[in-house]
Design a protein around this motif. Structure first.
Motif, PDB file in Angstrom:
ATOM      1  N   ARG A   1       0.828  -1.217   0.000  1.00 22.91           N
ATOM      2  CA  ARG A   1       0.000   0.000   0.000  1.00 22.91           C
ATOM      3  C   ARG A   1       0.855   1.256   0.000  1.00 22.91           C
ATOM      4  O   ARG A   1       0.516   2.241  -0.663  1.00 22.91           O
ATOM      5  CB  ARG A   1      -0.968  -0.029   1.183  1.00 22.91           C
TER       6      ARG A   1
ATOM      7  N   THR B   1       0.668   4.201  -2.796  1.00 22.71           N
ATOM      8  CA  THR B   1       0.497   5.601  -2.388  1.00 22.71           C
ATOM      9  C   THR B   1       1.615   6.473  -2.945  1.00 22.71           C
ATOM     10  O   THR B   1       1.360   7.528  -3.534  1.00 22.71           O
ATOM     11  CB  THR B   1       0.461   5.712  -0.849  1.00 22.71           C
TER      12      THR B   1
ATOM     13  N   GLU C   1      -0.392   7.862  -6.373  1.00 22.06           N
ATOM     14  CA  GLU C   1      -1.283   8.914  -5.878  1.00 22.06           C
ATOM     15  C   GLU C   1      -0.539  10.246  -5.847  1.00 22.06           C
ATOM     16  O   GLU C   1       0.681  10.267  -5.687  1.00 22.06           O
ATOM     17  CB  GLU C   1      -1.821   8.563  -4.486  1.00 22.06           C
TER      18      GLU C   1
ATOM     19  N   LYS D   1      -1.699  13.530  -0.989  1.00 22.35           N
ATOM     20  CA  LYS D   1      -3.131  13.225  -1.098  1.00 22.35           C
ATOM     21  C   LYS D   1      -3.361  11.722  -0.955  1.00 22.35           C
ATOM     22  O   LYS D   1      -3.913  11.071  -1.839  1.00 22.35           O
ATOM     23  CB  LYS D   1      -3.685  13.746  -2.418  1.00 22.35           C
ATOM     24  N   VAL D   2      -2.956  11.199   0.180  1.00 25.30           N
ATOM     25  CA  VAL D   2      -3.064   9.765   0.457  1.00 25.30           C
ATOM     26  C   VAL D   2      -4.521   9.326   0.354  1.00 25.30           C
ATOM     27  O   VAL D   2      -5.408   9.917   0.961  1.00 25.30           O
ATOM     28  CB  VAL D   2      -2.506   9.446   1.864  1.00 25.30           C
ATOM     29  N   GLY D   3      -4.749   8.300  -0.442  1.00 24.33           N
ATOM     30  CA  GLY D   3      -6.091   7.751  -0.592  1.00 24.33           C
ATOM     31  C   GLY D   3      -6.980   8.502  -1.562  1.00 24.33           C
ATOM     32  O   GLY D   3      -8.151   8.170  -1.697  1.00 24.33           O
ATOM     33  N   SER D   4      -6.440   9.476  -2.253  1.00 26.05           N
ATOM     34  CA  SER D   4      -7.274  10.268  -3.159  1.00 26.05           C
ATOM     35  C   SER D   4      -7.704   9.484  -4.400  1.00 26.05           C
ATOM     36  O   SER D   4      -8.813   9.673  -4.894  1.00 26.05           O
ATOM     37  CB  SER D   4      -6.568  11.557  -3.565  1.00 26.05           C
ATOM     38  N   ARG D   5      -6.860   8.591  -4.893  1.00 27.58           N
ATOM     39  CA  ARG D   5      -7.212   7.782  -6.074  1.00 27.58           C
ATOM     40  C   ARG D   5      -7.746   6.403  -5.696  1.00 27.58           C
ATOM     41  O   ARG D   5      -8.573   5.849  -6.412  1.00 27.58           O
ATOM     42  CB  ARG D   5      -5.988   7.597  -6.971  1.00 27.58           C
ATOM     43  N   PHE D   6      -7.219   5.855  -4.622  1.00 25.27           N
ATOM     44  CA  PHE D   6      -7.543   4.477  -4.252  1.00 25.27           C
ATOM     45  C   PHE D   6      -7.989   4.392  -2.787  1.00 25.27           C
ATOM     46  O   PHE D   6      -7.368   3.688  -1.982  1.00 25.27           O
ATOM     47  CB  PHE D   6      -6.326   3.573  -4.507  1.00 25.27           C
TER      48      PHE D   6
ATOM     49  N   ILE E   1      -6.407   1.990   0.208  1.00 26.37           N
ATOM     50  CA  ILE E   1      -5.421   2.697   1.026  1.00 26.37           C
ATOM     51  C   ILE E   1      -5.960   3.128   2.388  1.00 26.37           C
ATOM     52  O   ILE E   1      -5.257   3.044   3.390  1.00 26.37           O
ATOM     53  CB  ILE E   1      -4.880   3.933   0.268  1.00 26.37           C
TER      54      ILE E   1
ATOM     55  N   GLU F   1     -10.478  -0.327  -8.319  1.00 30.53           N
ATOM     56  CA  GLU F   1      -9.203   0.303  -7.949  1.00 30.53           C
ATOM     57  C   GLU F   1      -8.031  -0.616  -8.292  1.00 30.53           C
ATOM     58  O   GLU F   1      -7.022  -0.169  -8.847  1.00 30.53           O
ATOM     59  CB  GLU F   1      -9.179   0.635  -6.457  1.00 30.53           C
TER      60      GLU F   1
END
Length: 138
Positions: free
Chosen positions: A29, A33, A37, A41-46, A50, A70
């Motif tokens: 992960r 990240t 990504e 912006k941690v978790g912005s795409r997935f 994440i 994802e």
């Protein structure tokens, strides 16, 4: 301590993926990240992959659909990136025993059986979504 992701129906296990140590899942992960990504912006795409805690819990059936999508994007993008070193000794040993030399980043993440982790997670997410069952973290 290892992470096992599985789908149950009542008391019967239907499908599962033995990921390896929690640290191995964390390294996977972290790589997603860092590489896929936007910075900061941690978790912005997935977000499904994440942002979910890796301790006891579950991805709901609805989350499994998003997770599947994802993982498809992650697989495509990591196949176009260079291979990275395995993070654990057990991964190096398994890869050596089956003659695996990763050709790209997608192939650089394996489960305890030496199968490509992302592919195994995709299959598990698809299975859970079709069964409308959660994926449990154990």
């Amino acid at each position: 301590m290892g992470l096992y992701l599985c789908v149950f129906e009542e008391d019967e296990e239907l499908e599962g993926v033995e990921v390896g140590a929690y640290a191995d899942f964390g390294a996977f992960r972290d790589h997603v990240t860092r590489e896929l990504e936007p910075a900061g912006k941690v978790g912005s795409r997935f977000p499904t992959l994440i942002m979910h805690s890796d301790c006891d819990g579950e991805w709901s059936a609805a989350e499994c659909e998003r997770l599947r999508d994802e993982l498809a994007t992650i697989a495509k993008e990591l196949k176009a990136r260079p291979a990275v070193a395995f993070t654990s000794e057990w991964q190096r040993n398994v890869a050596k025993s089956i003659g695996l030399v990763p050709q790209n980043a997608f192939e650089s993440f394996i489960d305890v059986d030496g199968e490509f982790l992302i592919e195994r997670l995709q299959g598990l997410a698809e299975f859970a979504f079709k069964r409308q069952a959660p994926i449990l973290f154990q």
